[in-house]
Enzyme design. Structure first.
Site, mmCIF file in Angstrom:
data_model
loop_
_atom_site.group_PDB
_atom_site.id
_atom_site.type_symbol
_atom_site.label_atom_id
_atom_site.label_comp_id
_atom_site.label_asym_id
_atom_site.label_seq_id
_atom_site.Cartn_x
_atom_site.Cartn_y
_atom_site.Cartn_z
ATOM 1 N N THR A 137 0.873 -1.186 0.000
ATOM 2 C CA THR A 137 0.000 0.000 0.000
ATOM 3 C C THR A 137 0.905 1.230 0.000
ATOM 4 O O THR A 137 1.386 1.624 -1.052
ATOM 5 C CB THR A 137 -0.966 0.018 1.217
ATOM 6 O OG1 THR A 137 -0.214 -0.116 2.414
ATOM 7 C CG2 THR A 137 -1.975 -1.106 1.114
ATOM 8 N N LYS B 10 3.852 -6.971 3.963
ATOM 9 C CA LYS B 10 3.658 -5.568 3.641
ATOM 10 C C LYS B 10 3.268 -4.864 4.933
ATOM 11 O O LYS B 10 2.743 -5.503 5.871
ATOM 12 C CB LYS B 10 2.586 -5.378 2.564
ATOM 13 C CG LYS B 10 1.195 -5.821 2.902
ATOM 14 C CD LYS B 10 0.381 -4.888 3.735
ATOM 15 C CE LYS B 10 0.382 -3.484 3.152
ATOM 16 N NZ LYS B 10 -0.387 -2.592 4.062
ATOM 17 N N THR C 108 1.648 -9.248 12.315
ATOM 18 C CA THR C 108 1.872 -8.042 11.519
ATOM 19 C C THR C 108 0.664 -7.643 10.699
ATOM 20 O O THR C 108 -0.362 -8.295 10.746
ATOM 21 C CB THR C 108 3.015 -8.291 10.544
ATOM 22 O OG1 THR C 108 3.151 -7.122 9.748
ATOM 23 C CG2 THR C 108 2.701 -9.435 9.606
ATOM 24 N N GLU D 219 5.922 4.402 7.325
ATOM 25 C CA GLU D 219 5.474 5.569 6.560
ATOM 26 C C GLU D 219 6.327 6.793 6.874
ATOM 27 O O GLU D 219 6.435 7.205 8.022
ATOM 28 C CB GLU D 219 3.994 5.855 6.837
ATOM 29 C CG GLU D 219 3.094 4.868 6.111
ATOM 30 C CD GLU D 219 1.616 5.090 6.360
ATOM 31 O OE1 GLU D 219 0.819 4.598 5.562
ATOM 32 O OE2 GLU D 219 1.270 5.750 7.342
ATOM 33 N N ASN E 145 -0.548 10.648 5.966
ATOM 34 C CA ASN E 145 -1.743 10.286 6.719
ATOM 35 C C ASN E 145 -2.777 11.386 6.844
ATOM 36 O O ASN E 145 -3.888 11.147 7.299
ATOM 37 C CB ASN E 145 -1.354 9.751 8.084
ATOM 38 C CG ASN E 145 -0.742 8.380 7.934
ATOM 39 O OD1 ASN E 145 -1.380 7.483 7.416
ATOM 40 N ND2 ASN E 145 0.516 8.243 8.329
#
Lengths: 411, 411
Positions: free
Chosen positions: A157, A183, A194, A280, A406
């Site tokens: 993603t 991922k 996870t 991220e 975000n």
């Protein structure tokens, strides 16, 4: 020779008898692969660990039912872009429809197909695209390394790199292979597992031990990672074993079992660190290593508290040796210790520095500390001087980019 | 009339017999006030709640000793810029030296002087500047509103506004006043209390009940605030009562006590919300209101989990109605509930919107939701449909500015 692990290239197609595929089905993202399949013609024993979140995505519920049953598994179908979480009865029905489509294409029972989704919460899957995607996947599947690469890319993603790894281990005179992909970049604070991870192995092992091995190795690997403290609704880690290595079946704890666990731990730690380092907005992998803690539980709590601290993460982003924030995070972790006795070190490729001892900072050079903290992998070592237990946790720094990603993820 | 509270202007000097001052002592910051004093000539009964962090700053240790004793209190001396945390024996000695200096200037016993510090961890106080500052404070102290303003400004670190409030309440035919100030913007996740808060009142009350009132009102006010999940080493909330209102002494629970608690709750909630709204880098005050929870404990856990979620906070910064993240945060809070039964609303000055019901999103307008979320105060309401308990928690959004402030706070 026995028990020796060796890192090899590849991921989910590394183990004997496993195929994979990744295709662009246009589920939500455009012009990129967004559906993946893992397949074994030989029936697999399957183990899984799932999110501890009360709000569980539909695929988590579907998979838990299958994993808790006695049936064997042939395939996993994954989509990225839409998480199929908070989607009610309709969303759960879509899991069944996806499995139905795969079962038809692959000529396997519907309850031998696991599903997983990752992406935006609350949106329904476009089932026409999913069904078309499943057909493409069944068509494209192959046992090549490229097919594993494609699958690893398709499940991403906000990840910036695909994550896969594989090792071999000698068991009972045979070469057993374990491969995996995962991922995860945001909403990463696994508890029992996870975001999404898929492991394949050709080991021959009973279901009970396989589940036990997965649960045990997850504790010190995936469960010690945090990007942002948010435990996702979709966390899933699956392990499929098709027995193709031909080793004598592992049916009880012992040397063979330990060797397998060791190899599995290696796979899980590698994937977990890849995930943390690709958090991220991350510019650095941030490791907290706690040594000489009073108990294993304390060591884990202390390590995790440090890598979860927003203030510490922001300081790492700024290459600032703000050790006070680390001490603060250790202090509110829930573990007891004596701040006057413990020691703190920073370590990276650039060296290792003592920072804090006897209740206060030592006379270290800020300039050297900043240099040390400017490396892409940074470790803080907390020597608690309380006992013999140790643990590591992995996270990343907190950057402008995290906020940017975000603040408008859905648009 | 009895028990009626009324908001009045002012802060720590609002109650009868309290003086304050704020001066520029050059402790670390240049060209701004950085030391404050609160003083009462009449001896005060004192209550306090302190950080639960294992790593406690020196002033916390000093104050806890005094609060746990029977002696009365005359003054509080505060500095900003340096936290005097992780400073060993030397740092603790500096607390005594600061109290000594104040005791000499004010002609009061040394153990009637409380101290508090806020700022960078690990640095030692420049005692020559602190001593000179104490002399200036003793000289400058006054009972004016301006003096209270000066004190409230002097205790700020990364705060962008000073925080004070005052109310009166009618008790036993007398007007009792409570005033307070606090500071806090980063490292805010109070557990047993806030960063630094100072409350003064002229109520006449026993020490035991005063402590009880403080502890009780803190639970639903300061303890329900989080900016970044980091529980500071310095959290301190002090309440001084000098009895000058002349009300009949409150020595047991009852109507008078309840009225005082109610007024104190009002003060604490106002200050707590000011602190949350001024969180580092914040552009909005973000409130999570949980209603119909199964228990009070559940309500608190659920509300706090939402305002602590980095992903939710980033979405609020982006004015994005990403309710899935809120559901996710409720889900990992530790409280049990049925995601299919609960409802979610957004509320602000611009209106109130139902977002989620029956396990999925309702057909709301994203445009209207974004408009609603663009206000400076935003509330999410989670109706758990489980029972009768409620709780609110306050935080703020997560912005680029938060990262910027904390990536190079020390430079």
């Amino acid at each position: 020779m026995t028990g020796k692990t060796e890192k090899i290239p590849g991921g989910v197609t590394a183990a004997k008898g496993f195929m994979a595929a990744g295709v662009a089905a246009g589920v939500k993202y455009q012009n990129r692969k967004d559906m993946a399949m893992v397949y074994s013609q030989a029936p697999c024993t399957a183990a899984g660990v799932f999110t501890s979140n009360v709000v569980k995505a539909a695929p988590v519920i579907w998979d838990k039912e299958i994993i808790s049953g006695e049936q064997t598994v042939h395939a996993v179908v994954v989509n990225s872009g839409i998480a199929n979480a908070c989607t009610g009865e309709l969303g759960y029905g879509y899991c069944r429809e996806t499995a139905d489509a795969a079962a038809a294409s692959l000529h396997v029972p519907v309850d031998s197909v696991l599903v997983a989704s990752t992406g935006v919460i609350g949106m329904q899957l476009p089932m026409d695209k999913i069904r078309a995607g499943v057909c493409m996947l069944a068509e494209a599947k192959s046992d090549t390394q490229q097919a594993g690469d494609d699958a690893a890319c398709a499940i991403m993603t906000t990840d910036t790199i695909s994550k896969q790894t594989a090792v071999t281990v000698q068991i009972g005179g045979k070469t057993v292979t374990i491969g995996g992909m995962c991922k995860g970049s945001g909403m990463i604070h696994p508890n029992m597992c996870t975001m999404l991870g898929f492991l394949t192995t050709d080991v021959c092992m009973t279901k009970e031990l396989l589940q036990d091995a997965l649960r045990r190795t997850v504790q010190d690997t995936f469960n010690m990672v945090s990007v942002d403290g948010d435990t996702s609704t979709n966390d899933t880690l699956l392990l499929l074993a098709n027995g193709q290595a031909g080793n004598p079946v592992i049916s009880e704890p012992g040397e063979d079992y330990e060797h397998f666990c060791q190899a599995l731990h290696e796979i899980n730690e590698t994937l977990a660190k890849m995930m943390a380092g690709d958090g991220e907005g991350a510019t650095a992998l941030f490791e907290a290593k706690v040594v000489h803690a009073a108990s294993k539980e304390d060591a884990r709590m202390l390590a995790k508290s440090v890598i979860c601290s927003s203030l510490t993460k922001a300081a790492i982003f700024g290459h600032d040796a703000n050790w006070g924030r680390i001490l603060c995070a250790l202090g509110y972790s829930g573990a007891l210790f004596d701040p006057e006795r413990m020691e703190l070190y920073f370590e990276s490729r650039a060296g290792k520095m003592l920072i804090y001892r006897d209740g206060q900072a030592v006379d270290y050079s800020e300039e050297e500390a900043t240099k040390l903290l400017s490396e892409p992998e940074v470790t803080v070592i907390a020597d608690m001087k309380m006992g013999e237990e140790a643990a590591s946790a992995w996270g990343c720094d907190l950057s402008y980019e995290y906020v940017k990603i975000n603040a408008d993820y859905r648009s």
